[in-house]
Design an enzyme around this catalytic site. Structure first.
Site, short mmCIF file in Angstrom:
data_model
loop_
_atom_site.label_atom_id
_atom_site.label_comp_id
_atom_site.label_asym_id
_atom_site.label_seq_id
_atom_site.Cartn_x
_atom_site.Cartn_y
_atom_site.Cartn_z
N ARG A 50 0.83 -1.20 0.00
CA ARG A 50 0.00 0.00 0.00
C ARG A 50 0.87 1.26 0.00
O ARG A 50 0.80 2.12 0.89
CB ARG A 50 -0.96 0.01 1.18
CG ARG A 50 -2.15 -0.92 1.05
CD ARG A 50 -2.93 -0.75 -0.24
NE ARG A 50 -3.49 0.58 -0.41
CZ ARG A 50 -4.79 0.86 -0.23
NH1 ARG A 50 -5.62 -0.10 0.14
NH2 ARG A 50 -5.23 2.08 -0.44
N GLU A 152 -6.64 6.25 -10.62
CA GLU A 152 -7.39 5.60 -9.54
C GLU A 152 -8.25 6.60 -8.78
O GLU A 152 -7.97 7.80 -8.76
CB GLU A 152 -6.44 4.94 -8.54
CG GLU A 152 -5.58 3.82 -9.09
CD GLU A 152 -4.72 3.20 -8.01
OE1 GLU A 152 -5.28 2.63 -7.05
OE2 GLU A 152 -3.48 3.31 -8.11
#
Length: 211
Positions: A50, A152
């Site tokens: 992440r 995104e």
């Protein structure tokens, strides 16, 4: 925001996940990594690092999956079945969202403060040409596609099941008993379309893909 989404003819958002996660998603929605870790709920995650820095947000795409990332995950284990969820675009104005014109973990995006990635103008920035990258006039992508294939949307908080309109599974998938326990509040389609590279993939590097 809603007017901007409609003007761009964005009819759906997408999120890909392993089949093992589908039952939980259909019951509880798409939950963030932070929420799942703290609740002790079992799940299979894709990104163990992440690097975008926001485990409290779910990552989704506009109109078409981030096919480069999707492909790399599928190549890691060809025996793992995947599905693609189609989501209502209402998420963009009903949820707390941040917009990333490239991959959320890229330095081009992480250098932009998160507060500057919110709102209508940040959303529209996904659809403009960027210096040093293929232009929309060259790639001839639909107006509903972000310019960069790895753009995104970070959605902070749970995306409830009601936002899921359809689940796409590859045509080669062989249904089994797992579906007997899934609450089918949306359509299930056997459709390969969203499992292929985006139509402009030849204009971007690393173009060797397969279903």
């Amino acid at each position: 925001m809603r007017t901007a989404v409609e003007n761009l003819q964005v009819s759906h958002l997408v999120h890909f996940t392993r089949l093992e996660n589908l039952e939980g998603i259909m019951r509880q929605g798409i939950r963030t990594r932070y929420d799942l870790d703290n609740s002790g709920t079992g799940y299979i995650y894709n990104d163990d690092l992440r690097l975008d820095g926001y485990p409290n947000a779910a990552s989704i795409s506009v109109s078409y999956p981030n096919y480069k990332m999707f492909y790399s995950y599928r190549c890691a284990d060809h025996n793992v079945p995947w599905v693609v969820l189609r989501l209502r675009p209402d998420i963009l104005w009903e949820k707390n969202c941040a917009f990333c014109w490239e991959n959320a973990a890229s330095t081009n995006v992480t250098c932009i403060p998160i507060e500057n990635r919110r709102g209508r103008e940040a959303f529209l920035d996904l659809f403009v040409n960027k210096s040093g990258y293929p232009t929309r006039e060259t790639t001839l992508i639909p107006r509903s596609y972000p310019t960069h294939p790895q753009a995104e949307v970070l959605v902070f908080g749970t995306i409830e099941p009601a936002y899921i309109t359809r689940v796409d599974l590859p045509t080669r998938f062989n249904p089994n008993s797992v579906f007997s326990s899934i609450n089918r509040h949306c359509e299930f389609w056997y459709d390969d379309d969203l499992f292929w590279p985006r139509l402009d993939h030849r204009h971007w590097p690393a173009n060797s893909f397969q279903l």
